[in-house]
Motif scaffolding. Structure first.
Motif, PDB file in Angstrom:
ATOM      1  N   GLY A 643      44.870 -29.383  28.334  1.00 11.27           N
ATOM      2  CA  GLY A 643      45.737 -30.541  28.563  1.00 11.27           C
ATOM      3  C   GLY A 643      44.941 -31.828  28.664  1.00 11.27           C
ATOM      4  N   PHE A 644      43.775 -31.751  29.303  1.00 10.39           N
ATOM      5  CA  PHE A 644      42.898 -32.923  29.391  1.00 10.39           C
ATOM      6  C   PHE A 644      42.376 -33.293  28.013  1.00 10.39           C
ATOM      7  N   PHE A 645      42.055 -32.277  27.182  1.00 17.54           N
ATOM      8  CA  PHE A 645      41.592 -32.555  25.829  1.00 17.54           C
ATOM      9  C   PHE A 645      42.671 -33.256  25.008  1.00 17.54           C
ATOM     10  N   ILE A 646      43.916 -32.841  25.168  1.00 19.37           N
ATOM     11  CA  ILE A 646      45.017 -33.482  24.435  1.00 19.37           C
ATOM     12  C   ILE A 646      45.140 -34.944  24.842  1.00 19.37           C
ATOM     13  N   LEU A 647      45.039 -35.209  26.147  1.00 22.12           N
ATOM     14  CA  LEU A 647      45.103 -36.598  26.623  1.00 22.12           C
ATOM     15  C   LEU A 647      43.936 -37.408  26.072  1.00 22.12           C
ATOM     16  N   MET A 648      42.749 -36.825  26.099  1.00 22.20           N
ATOM     17  CA  MET A 648      41.555 -37.564  25.694  1.00 22.20           C
ATOM     18  C   MET A 648      41.519 -37.811  24.188  1.00 22.20           C
ATOM     19  N   PHE A 649      41.599 -36.729  23.381  1.00 23.97           N
ATOM     20  CA  PHE A 649      41.410 -36.854  21.944  1.00 23.97           C
ATOM     21  C   PHE A 649      42.697 -37.216  21.202  1.00 23.97           C
ATOM     22  N   GLY A 650      43.855 -36.841  21.737  1.00 28.76           N
ATOM     23  CA  GLY A 650      45.100 -37.130  21.047  1.00 28.76           C
ATOM     24  C   GLY A 650      45.698 -38.464  21.417  1.00 28.76           C
ATOM     25  N   THR A 651      45.359 -38.974  22.608  1.00 31.02           N
ATOM     26  CA  THR A 651      45.994 -40.210  23.075  1.00 31.02           C
ATOM     27  C   THR A 651      44.984 -41.328  23.302  1.00 31.02           C
ATOM     28  N   ILE A 652      44.045 -41.129  24.204  1.00 31.97           N
ATOM     29  CA  ILE A 652      43.153 -42.215  24.622  1.00 31.97           C
ATOM     30  C   ILE A 652      42.217 -42.632  23.490  1.00 31.97           C
ATOM     31  N   MET A 653      41.716 -41.666  22.692  1.00 33.29           N
ATOM     32  CA  MET A 653      40.772 -42.005  21.627  1.00 33.29           C
ATOM     33  C   MET A 653      41.453 -42.570  20.381  1.00 33.29           C
ATOM     34  N   ASP A 654      42.771 -42.608  20.348  1.00 29.38           N
ATOM     35  CA  ASP A 654      43.494 -43.198  19.226  1.00 29.38           C
ATOM     36  C   ASP A 654      43.577 -44.708  19.457  1.00 29.38           C
ATOM     37  N   HIS A 655      42.906 -45.501  18.602  1.00 30.77           N
ATOM     38  CA  HIS A 655      42.835 -46.954  18.822  1.00 30.77           C
ATOM     39  C   HIS A 655      44.210 -47.605  18.718  1.00 30.77           C
ATOM     40  N   LYS A 656      45.104 -47.050  17.880  1.00 36.71           N
ATOM     41  CA  LYS A 656      46.448 -47.617  17.784  1.00 36.71           C
ATOM     42  C   LYS A 656      47.218 -47.442  19.092  1.00 36.71           C
ATOM     43  N   ILE A 657      47.068 -46.269  19.724  1.00 33.08           N
ATOM     44  CA  ILE A 657      47.747 -46.041  20.996  1.00 33.08           C
ATOM     45  C   ILE A 657      47.148 -46.944  22.071  1.00 33.08           C
ATOM     46  N   ARG A 658      45.819 -47.117  22.067  1.00 29.01           N
ATOM     47  CA  ARG A 658      45.194 -48.000  23.048  1.00 29.01           C
ATOM     48  C   ARG A 658      45.682 -49.439  22.866  1.00 29.01           C
ATOM     49  N   HIS A 659      45.743 -49.869  21.619  1.00 26.67           N
ATOM     50  CA  HIS A 659      46.218 -51.232  21.354  1.00 26.67           C
ATOM     51  C   HIS A 659      47.675 -51.387  21.776  1.00 26.67           C
ATOM     52  N   ALA A 660      48.518 -50.426  21.432  1.00 23.97           N
ATOM     53  CA  ALA A 660      49.928 -50.495  21.812  1.00 23.97           C
ATOM     54  C   ALA A 660      50.090 -50.458  23.327  1.00 23.97           C
ATOM     55  N   LEU A 661      49.236 -49.687  24.004  1.00 23.05           N
ATOM     56  CA  LEU A 661      49.313 -49.601  25.461  1.00 23.05           C
ATOM     57  C   LEU A 661      48.929 -50.932  26.102  1.00 23.05           C
ATOM     58  N   ARG A 662      47.871 -51.596  25.549  1.00 21.18           N
ATOM     59  CA  ARG A 662      47.494 -52.912  26.080  1.00 21.18           C
ATOM     60  C   ARG A 662      48.611 -53.927  25.863  1.00 21.18           C
ATOM     61  N   MET A 663      49.246 -53.868  24.692  1.00 23.16           N
ATOM     62  CA  MET A 663      50.356 -54.784  24.418  1.00 23.16           C
ATOM     63  C   MET A 663      51.522 -54.518  25.360  1.00 23.16           C
ATOM     64  N   ARG A 664      51.789 -53.271  25.646  1.00 27.92           N
ATOM     65  CA  ARG A 664      52.891 -52.903  26.532  1.00 27.92           C
ATOM     66  C   ARG A 664      52.614 -53.362  27.954  1.00 27.92           C
ATOM     67  N   VAL A 665      51.371 -53.157  28.394  1.00 25.03           N
ATOM     68  CA  VAL A 665      50.994 -53.591  29.746  1.00 25.03           C
ATOM     69  C   VAL A 665      51.046 -55.105  29.846  1.00 25.03           C
ATOM     70  N   SER A 666      50.572 -55.799  28.806  1.00 24.00           N
ATOM     71  CA  SER A 666      50.597 -57.271  28.808  1.00 24.00           C
ATOM     72  C   SER A 666      52.025 -57.794  28.853  1.00 24.00           C
ATOM     73  N   SER A 667      52.898 -57.144  28.078  1.00 23.61           N
ATOM     74  CA  SER A 667      54.297 -57.581  28.075  1.00 23.61           C
ATOM     75  C   SER A 667      54.942 -57.364  29.432  1.00 23.61           C
ATOM     76  N   LEU A 668      54.581 -56.250  30.082  1.00 22.41           N
ATOM     77  CA  LEU A 668      55.121 -55.995  31.416  1.00 22.41           C
ATOM     78  C   LEU A 668      54.620 -57.021  32.413  1.00 22.41           C
ATOM     79  N   ARG A 669      53.329 -57.370  32.297  1.00 15.13           N
ATOM     80  CA  ARG A 669      52.782 -58.392  33.193  1.00 15.13           C
ATOM     81  C   ARG A 669      53.431 -59.740  32.928  1.00 15.13           C
ATOM     82  N   GLY A 670      53.621 -60.038  31.623  1.00 14.91           N
ATOM     83  CA  GLY A 670      54.242 -61.310  31.288  1.00 14.91           C
ATOM     84  C   GLY A 670      55.662 -61.402  31.803  1.00 14.91           C
ATOM     85  N   SER A 671      56.427 -60.357  31.646  1.00 17.12           N
ATOM     86  CA  SER A 671      57.813 -60.375  32.110  1.00 17.12           C
ATOM     87  C   SER A 671      57.880 -60.483  33.618  1.00 17.12           C
TER      88      SER A 671
END
Length: 679
Positions: A643-671
């Motif tokens: 399960g940790f491997f899935i989180l690490m290699f399937g989610t965190i190491m995907d640059h598109k997911i990291r970018h989308a997550l930063r955008m989502r967090v920024s939008s939440l902070r902005g709102s």
């Protein structure tokens, strides 16, 4: 000449009389089972009524083939008749002393006495074993040896011999001599032969092996060892008895046994030692006797085994010790039968009343690869000792800690993975391929999360305390979700393969989703449902001690192992295809596009290794008997943390997911900032 002629007539007339008295009560007819060429009768074939298909839980019995008396019992197992009990015996009180009576009458006939004095009538029937022994061989019990040794060791004859020895030990043990002990042991040796061990299974009285051990110990307790005699009293293949004199000034005494487990020359050894501090407790001279059994442990049945588990077989000699009442502590050394078992040895004593192994009376002082040393207390109910292989393997505690910590981290990682996917879904699931990629990732996480939950439920589920149907449900869902995990991994591999090989013609998203769910959940459902439907009517779906697929009876575990290993093999093939295609960019692509494709596929290869279950390939090594502990630890680490491997290699190491997550967090902070400004 006249007197000689008269004597010859006496012989002829006597033999005719004897033959008429002891002619069997039956005739062999067509269809009856004749005696074997060696002279030992066979137990015969199964009758028609106990052949073919049968109904579950039904019983069947048939009479034994002549000249045996008794019957053979069968139970219906998996729609086939299976032998359960057998009471076929050729031994009886009459046959036991038949030759002795004949010999005594022949000796009378050979004497030069008048004919009218000879008793030519049939001998009086022997009413009991005790009466027969006292009449025919009271000094050495030798008259019972040949009838027993010449009989076939059927289950019925084994039960008869056990009862014979029990009667002797209780009624004829007042003056046990070395000759009586030898005869007694020869009889016991006949039913302890490895060729006879399989027939112990069908003896109706499951306490027979314990009764045999208690009878031998009880009879040996009355044996008197003389000063001028050798310490070796009995030296049979499958039972040895030794004894010596002891007193308080004697240095530590030791008895050494070396015996064969079968008829080969290789054997195992054991020693019995009385510490000098124990000998100092003796007020006067006494004696100590040791008895060794190499094969009895294999048939010694526990009637009160711990937690209702199956009877445990010793991994060494069974050593019995007869000591004076004041002496308690003894030192025992056992050579291991199976030296390859990677398990801790457990010194135990046989409780004669509870009929079970007791670990509280012994302490293991040394556990080496080939031998074990024990310190045990000898009591009135604890006179026999051996070693068991502990059900807890040496590395079990390490594996338990790894599994516990790994599952906790895995479950938290999977929950976090699903939360992240929910947050970034609108930004990453844009194209058909990216949408299916994340659908696959989410379902892999859900399947593994559900499988982990059911694994925890099954691990803490007491089969005996809970409902049987609940345990079936736990086993079914554990099987289903672990299979779902593998099949979603398979679909993930096929999806990547599809993306690489199919360039021009693309499938509709709805069609791809339907195929994904059919493979990911449909195939596991069919396999799991078929497995329970086939094995559950015979009550062979689960193991007896835990809620998981059965292996010993129905081999239901194959329904998980085979699909899992096949999928691992397919995923390995996909990895090779991906690696091969990185060296062959598509025709018409620019160099920059080639490099981008190569980089993305290279990352996918890295993700595939833990994500697609290739680490489960280490499970193949753990199935091999005697595998090193390191393979088990590697397998537990890689799979518990998947399960940790899935989180690490399937989610965190995907640059598109990291970018989308930063955008989502920024939008939440902005709102949230805008809301504070409005307030």
């Amino acid at each position: 000449m006249k007197s000689q002629a008269t004597m010859i007539c006496c012989y002829v007339f006597f033999l005719a009389t004897e033959c008429s008295q002891y002619r069997p009560k039956f005739d062999i007819k067509d269809g009856d089972t004749p005696q074997s060429p060696a002279g030992k009768p066979r137990t015969g074939q199964i009758e028609e009524k106990c052949q073919g298909l049968c109904i579950a839980s039904s019983n069947c019995s048939q009479p034994c083939a002549k000249p045996f008396r008794g019957e053979i019992g069968y139970v219906c197992h998996q729609k086939m008749w299976q032998k359960s009990t057998e009471t076929c015996t050729s031994l009886s009180v009459e046959t036991l002393f038949k030759d002795s009576n004949t010999a005594s009458r022949l000796s009378l006939a050979s004497a030069s006495i008048p004919l009218h004095i000879l008793d030519l009538q049939a001998p009086e029937p022997t009413e009991s074993i005790t009466q027969g022994i006292l009449k025919n061989c009271p000094l050495d019990f030798a008259c019972i040896i040949n009838p027993v040794k010449s009989s076939e060791a059927t289950s019925g004859n084994i039960a008869f011999v056990v009862e014979l020895l029990r009667n002797i030990s209780t009624q004829l043990s007042d003056k046990v001599t070395r000759e009586k002990m030898k005869s007694y042991s020869k009889v016991a040796n006949h039913i302890l032969n490895p060729a006879a061990l399989s027939n112990w299974t069908f003896v109706p009285d499951k306490k027979a092996s314990s009764d045999l051990l208690n009878s031998v110990n009880s009879f040996a307790r009355e044996l008197h060892v003389h000063h001028d005699e050798s310490e070796v009293i009995v030296d049979e293949l499958f039972i040895q008895t030794k004894g010596f004199h002891i007193h308080h000034n004697t240095s530590g005494k030791r008895l050494y046994f070396s015996m064969s487990m079968n008829n080969s020359t290789e054997g195992i050894s054991g020693t019995v030692e009385i510490p000098q501090q124990e000998l100092q407790k003796l007020p006067s001279a006494s004696q100590a006797i040791g008895i060794a059994f190499p094969t009895l442990g294999a048939v010694l049945k526990e009637t009160h085994s711990p937690n209702g588990s199956l009877s445990r077989a010793p991994n060494g000699l069974v050593l019995s010790v007869v000591l004076p009442e004041r002496l308690r502590e003894i030192l025992l050394t056992f050579e291991k039968i199976n030296k390859s078992q990677n398990a801790k040895a457990q010194c135990v004593g046989w409780h004669s009343r509870k009929r079970a192994w007791d670990k509280t009376v012994c302490k293991t002082t040394l556990d080496a690869r080939s031998m074990v040393q024990c310190r045990c207390n000898c009591t009135s109910t604890m006179k026999s000792f051996s070693i068991l292989m502990s059900p807890q393997l040496v590395g079990d505690k390490v594996l338990d800690y790894i599994t516990c910590i790994g599952l906790s981290v895995s479950i938290l990682s999977l929950v976090l993975c699903l939360i992240i996917e929910a947050m970034v879904w609108p930004r990453v699931a844009v194209t058909e391929m990216s949408h299916m990629r994340h659908v696959c990732l989410v379902n892999i996480a859900v399947s593994l999360l559900a499988a982990n939950v059911w694994f925890i439920i099954g691990s803490n589920f007491n089969v005996k305390a809970k409902s049987y149907n609940w345990c079936v449900a736990v086993t079914f869902f554990s099987h289903f979700f672990y299979l779902s995990l593998f099949f979603w991994m398979l679909f993930k591999a096929l999806l990547i393969l599809y993306g690489i090989l199919v360039v021009f013609r693309r499938m509709m998203k709805s069609c791809m989703i339907a195929i994904g769910f059919a493979i990911g959940y449909g195939c596991p459902l069919v396999i799991a449902a078929t497995t329970v439907a086939i094995t559950e009517p015979e009550k062979s779906y689960m193991r007896q001690d835990v809620c998981w697929l059965n292996w010993d009876v129905s081999k239901a575990l194959f329904a998980f192992a085979i699909p899992a290993l096949v999928i691992v093999a397919v995923n390995l093939a996909v990895v090779f295809v991906v690696a091969f295609n990185t060296q062959r960019p598509s025709i018409g692509s620019s160099s920059s596009q080639d490099m981008a494709i190569i980089m993305r596929i290279s990352k996918n290869v890295v993700i595939l290794t833990p994500l697609l279950g290739l680490t489960w390939g280490f499970g193949i090594a753990t199935l091999i008997k005697g595998t090193s502990l390191i393979f088990h630890i590697i397998f537990a680490l890689l799979n518990a943390f998947q399960g940790f491997f899935i989180l690490m290699f399937g989610t965190i190491m995907d640059h598109k997911i990291r970018h989308a997550l930063r955008m989502r967090v920024s939008s939440l902070r902005g709102s949230s900032g805008q809301q504070r400004m409005h307030h």
